[in-house]
Motif scaffolding. Sequence first.
Motif, PDB file in Angstrom:
ATOM      1  N   UNK A  43       0.888  -1.009  -0.004  1.00  0.00           N
ATOM      2  CA  UNK A  43      -0.079  -0.087   0.073  1.00  0.00           C
ATOM      3  C   UNK A  43       0.816   1.101   0.077  1.00  0.00           C
ATOM      4  N   UNK A  44       0.359   2.398  -0.591  1.00  0.00           N
ATOM      5  CA  UNK A  44       1.154   3.620  -0.636  1.00  0.00           C
ATOM      6  C   UNK A  44       0.634   4.710   0.470  1.00  0.00           C
ATOM      7  N   UNK A 398      -5.975  10.121   0.742  1.00  0.00           N
ATOM      8  CA  UNK A 398      -5.548   8.873   0.276  1.00  0.00           C
ATOM      9  C   UNK A 398      -4.769   8.972  -1.053  1.00  0.00           C
ATOM     10  N   UNK A 399      -4.074   7.866  -1.341  1.00  0.00           N
ATOM     11  CA  UNK A 399      -3.468   7.644  -2.719  1.00  0.00           C
ATOM     12  C   UNK A 399      -2.064   7.727  -2.600  1.00  0.00           C
ATOM     13  N   UNK A 400      -1.575   7.756  -4.000  1.00  0.00           N
ATOM     14  CA  UNK A 400      -0.077   7.728  -3.885  1.00  0.00           C
ATOM     15  C   UNK A 400       0.653   8.798  -3.341  1.00  0.00           C
ATOM     16  N   UNK A 456      -5.137  -9.511  -8.215  1.00  0.00           N
ATOM     17  CA  UNK A 456      -5.965 -10.295  -6.952  1.00  0.00           C
ATOM     18  C   UNK A 456      -4.962 -10.375  -5.829  1.00  0.00           C
ATOM     19  N   UNK A 457      -3.945 -10.875  -6.093  1.00  0.00           N
ATOM     20  CA  UNK A 457      -2.999 -11.158  -4.935  1.00  0.00           C
ATOM     21  C   UNK A 457      -2.526  -9.892  -4.092  1.00  0.00           C
ATOM     22  N   UNK A 458      -2.222  -8.642  -4.616  1.00  0.00           N
ATOM     23  CA  UNK A 458      -2.055  -7.642  -4.031  1.00  0.00           C
ATOM     24  C   UNK A 458      -3.388  -6.992  -3.394  1.00  0.00           C
ATOM     25  N   UNK A 462      -3.465  -6.439   0.754  1.00  0.00           N
ATOM     26  CA  UNK A 462      -3.693  -4.947   1.043  1.00  0.00           C
ATOM     27  C   UNK A 462      -5.114  -4.909   1.982  1.00  0.00           C
ATOM     28  N   UNK A 463      -5.937  -5.709   1.731  1.00  0.00           N
ATOM     29  CA  UNK A 463      -7.177  -5.688   2.508  1.00  0.00           C
ATOM     30  C   UNK A 463      -7.373  -5.840   4.035  1.00  0.00           C
ATOM     31  N   UNK A 464      -6.050  -6.213   4.427  1.00  0.00           N
ATOM     32  CA  UNK A 464      -5.657  -6.673   5.870  1.00  0.00           C
ATOM     33  C   UNK A 464      -4.447  -5.589   6.199  1.00  0.00           C
TER      34      UNK A 464
END
Length: 1483
Positions: A43-44, A398-400, A456-458, A462-464
């Motif tokens: 995540x950024x 939020x964001x980069x 999907x993997x990332x 990143x959901x957790x």
Amino acid sequence: MAWEDEVVGADIASAGLHVSECIGRDAAKQADLEEALEGSRYTSHPYSSYPKEWPSVAEVLETRELPSVLIERYSAAGGEGTALCGIFPEISRAWASVDNYLFLWRFDKQDGQCVEYSGEEQSICAVGLARVKPGIFVEAIQYLLVLATPVELFLIGVCCAASADGTDPYAEISLQPLPEYTIPSDGVTMTCVACTEKGQIFVSGRDGHIYEIQYTTGSGWRKRCRKICLTTGFGSLVSRWILPNALKFGAVDPIVDMAIDYERHIIYARTEGMKLLIFDLGEDGNGPFRKIAEERNLIDPRDFQYGSRRPGSRAISRAAKPSIISIAPLSTLESKWLHMVAVLSDGRRLYISTSPSDGNNTSVGLTGSGNTVQRPSRLKVVATRPSPPLGVGGGLTFGAMSAANRAQPEDLALKVEAAFYSAGLLVLSDSSAPATSSLLTVTRDSTTQPSLPSNFAISSRSSHALRELVSSLPVEGRMLCVANVLPSPDSSATVQSLYSDVDAFSGLRESCEKAPGKLWARGDLPLQHILPRRKIIVFSTMGLMEIVFNRPVDILKRLFEANAPRSQIEEFFNRFGAGEAAAMCLMLAAKIIYSEENLVSNSVAEKAAETFEDPGIVGMPQIDSSSVLSSARTPAGGFSMGQVVQEAEPLFSGAHDGLCLCASRLLFPIWELPVMIIKSEVGSDAWFEEGVIICRLPHCAMQVIESKIRSLEHFLRSRRNKRRGLYGFVAGRGDFTGSILYGTGSDVGASSQKEGRNVFGPSSRPAGSGDVAINKRQRLLYSNAELAAMEVRAMECLRRLLRRSSEALFLLQLISHHHVARLVQCLDTNVRQKLLHLTFNQLVCSEEGDQLAMQLIAGLMEYYIGPDGQGTVDEISAKLREGCPSYFNESDYKYFLAVENLERASLTAKADERETLARSAFDHLIKVPESSDLRSVCKRFEDLRFYEAVVRLPLQKAQALDPHGDAFNVKSDPDRRNNALIQREQCYEIIMNALRSLKSENGKVSGAGNILDQASRNKYIRQIVQLSVQWPDAAFHVHLYRTLIELGFENELLEYGGSDLVSFLQSAGRKPLQEVQAVAALTPMSTSRELETPIPLSQTKYLDLLSRFYVMKRQHFLAAHVLYRLAERQCTDTAGAPTLEQRRQYLSNAVLQAKTACSTASSSTTMRNTVDDGLLDMLEAKLVVLRFQIRIKEELESVARKVEGQQGSSESLSNDPFPHGNLVLDANMVRNAKDKAKELELNLKSITQLYNDYAVPFQLWEICLEMLNFANYSGDADSNIVRETWARLIDQSLSRGGVAEACAMLKRIGSNLYPGDGFFIPLDALCLHLEKAAMERLSSGREAVGDDEIARALLAVCRGSPEAVLSVYDQLLSSGAIVPSHHYKLRLLRSVLVILREWVLSVLADRPGATTVGASFMFGGISSLDNTSTVHKGLKDKIASATNRYMTEVRRLALPPSQTEPVYGGFRELEEMLIAPSSFQPF
């Protein structure tokens, strides 16, 4: 709507399943800290902040100055003395030392008290607080204050006194010096003190070693207190004692900080040289002290991910090397695999593990397991967290290009001078600004993860990901130390008791004071309803500052209080998600959040309720667009005809999701855990050992959860009653099928316009480009009305579940108040085991839980109404009906009123009063039969001899349990029918048990106190039977009749049986009893098919009773039919077959009943036409045939016995040329005779079978003749079977005993078979056969045959009629072809002479006054002569004529006179006697 109408088991069970699913989903969201840190790599935006318009996360609640005495003492020292400070949150005190003075004061309020201690001369260099080990000091001393000086170490007792109301256990403290607990420091200056929860005291010195202070009560030579060095070997020990410190060479790295992991029993230490050490205290904290590892160069291999590759890292790398300024353990609630965090001076955090991971770093949910703690074996940095950004004033995006990744110049880099970490909270004191210092707080970010395009993997990782909120507060002075403000002891105890037994919260079992602090590590969302706002105390050079952290629900509350515009509320819902935000609105509207300072105002609650019901904010139920789109599209973007279209699922609104979250989080700590446990002893938590059963949760914890659940349910019910919002509008109408929403657009629209919005209109949220196609598909699946009805239905089920749960908690509190162990002692072992395994989920949702609750209530009532009762039913019933009406309703109240009356009746000695109380109890129970525990209640009525209740109550309950008669409806579901039948039979069995009890009672004392005699027993039995027969339940009558027969009460059954008794007996006698479910009337006559059907032995008793019933009712004709059926019944084996003698008895009784019926019918004209005239003849004929069968069986058995007896003697066999009719004497014949005898014993045979299959094969000619005679056999005269049978019988007799045996046989059976006309008995053939045999035996000398034997035998056959016998001899004498020999004729004439003499004797016997000498041998001799002279004259002439004729025949014989003269002389003498006048005088 009454609450009784709301209790729908299916709805509550369905809602229970949904709550379980929600708990599982909510638990899955809780990721392990290691997994969260791993996800942060992808995540950024690891840091963020709330919008500027929102209230700040961290707020200064209050600032307090330092005590004046402390300032004065510090000023007096001129600022040059030794000054230390710290916080003891356990006793709510802050402390500070100036030289040898120690000050303690309250940090949470200004009470003007400051405890001062100055008992030592040396300056204080370290201070600590330890729990007191039990059994050493007096109870008033609860803690020990550890003071260290360069010379000595002191233990000082801390005595705590509670406030007057008991809410503050540490209102006042006093220090008690303990002179005997003083030890020298041995020249080592101590730097810090750390204590475990078990009272162990560890101190670290500037010599780099760790010591333990051990103290006891002291005995003998052993000191009360001593200091033990734990980190040195023998060489170091000698060096330390022999060489002074000045002579020791080499740099010493002193330990400056220690942190204890209370869960894993590990000590972490930090030195001045940035070295970390780890020590193991053993698995339970009592093991040997072991040094595990030490590490000086802590470099995270992933540091480049966050440091050198980040813009601005070059400037940071040129700065001074960062140092470790703080260490803190991580609780098991935060991570199973990360154990410690170290905060660096540049703001970065190092997450360290002390044991290798097992390779499965998946998250451990709230209900997960995995509590096994590995022992430490290493010291390794697993992850590094970048420092939070500077310049935080809100509005981190939020964001980069978030603030965390913006390049920071060197002069803006963090310069952390102090840090504090605890349960996910990081507090940093930043001195990077030249003018002022600031306080940075970093907490968990509970907002939803923004969706960014990624693979999907990332995305799954990143959901957790760990995301944190950063806020900044200005601070005057320098931050010295920070500590958590612990909640009140009551709140801590409640939280600890609620969550300590949950697997994922196992670390809470040790200390209730620190339980809330550990739970804060889980974040705010799952626990903000039970945990207060988090507070910390910051000790700075300018004073104390109390900081509070707002939870998300507090942010929302402040927004409502400030009348924030709708856009901010929508932004709040967007950030947290509609479900989470709606759950917070629900908590505010129902006022269930934990708030210490101020309660939720009514205005805020109303605004929260309106927001919760606003479809423009929470949304409307719709079809899951993701499933629709995935089904409608193909990978290539086209349409595939072969692709399976996934069924679209409805997606409910945020209001529904919020209610699910709120309900599941309230129920989470109790839902899947048992409500009862076994406590073996005080302080023990052994669940399944021998001990006392108690409630798992204390009363206060259950009360807290109950009040919150009731508040939530009350809010939902009030909105339903007011018809507010979508839920209130639909649920208030009471229809959830969606039908009320069709065709009522005007009504709905009008209602919506009154509230200012259209609840069924489109959502105010912007729609995507694909919504048009999706909406078209939605219309094909569900309409808006159907989706709304489905959602409201689900919410209504949840509301019912909440109310049921609150009532269950109320019931548990009430039971706990009355001591569970006392209430369950009357339960059997199986019920107690079920109770121990009963979870709260089962108590609320399952039928078993409802039954166990009723048993607990019954035990509670027994406590009140028993012999030692503490009150009345009305007192406890009022509480139960008010607090848990679904478990205790009006019917239960009446039931226990009845039980109370029964208890009083059992105690009274007055018969009238006892009868009145029993009648009153019966009147109560008859109104609520389905709620009664009939077994115990009816047993009480039995003891009181009130059998009307014993009969009627079970029958009433059976009718209530099966009102539609499903037990006998063959068209209903089999399972349903079986269940109904079982329930009915259970009720019936109660009455049957009463009958069994009466039968078994013999001399026992009744409820009235007297001994029950036989007359009373019979009276009560008749009463039960009479009451039972009056009840119109055919199935029960079957059960009753069967039991009466089983118990031997046949007389009572026949006397008082109902009108269906005949049908029952007929049905039971015709088919197996288990098939007699419904009785039906049968025709009086038994059909031939019924007679052919085998009847088991178990059914004969019913037919026997039926015959007795007919006889008792004077229905002799029907009784004869039943008896005939019993006699004729078919059997398949000898075990169940009646004997032939029993069959004969049945037939004899049937004949008797038939004769009685005929005689009764002949005297009554009304019955004459109903009687079958042929029945008697048929029964008599059957009886005769049965007698034949009995004789044949006896003959066969005799044959078998005789043959078996003769098989061993060959001599006897050789002397008998015709053994029993020329049968072959061998084993086959014996076996055959036995087999045939068994066949005859099994079933009745026809006369044809008896003749052809049994009599003829075994040459039973005598019986054959009798059967032929009985059958009136008439065949062709030329081939007369009768003649052949007679001949075989004569031959058989001759072979057995000669002529004498044959004559005896002829006399025995001839008179019985003689019909009068001589047709069945061929006298001529018999006479010829016997005379020839006699001649042959006389000639051969084999037998001396007398002249009168054959003649007398023939006279006996003809029943004393000489004329019939003479006619036979005349026929033989006149036929020369038959008797060609003169010797043979002479033999016949000798026999004729005997017959004539017998004739004369018979005539003389009939004369008046004459003797009967010579006629006694006649078998039933009957003369047709009258005792008149005329008759005698004719007989004399007739006899004289015959005599003369026979004399002539003698003369014609061409034989020597020596042979004929005696015969002729006999005739001559007879003739002369007849001619003489006195011829009829006695010879």
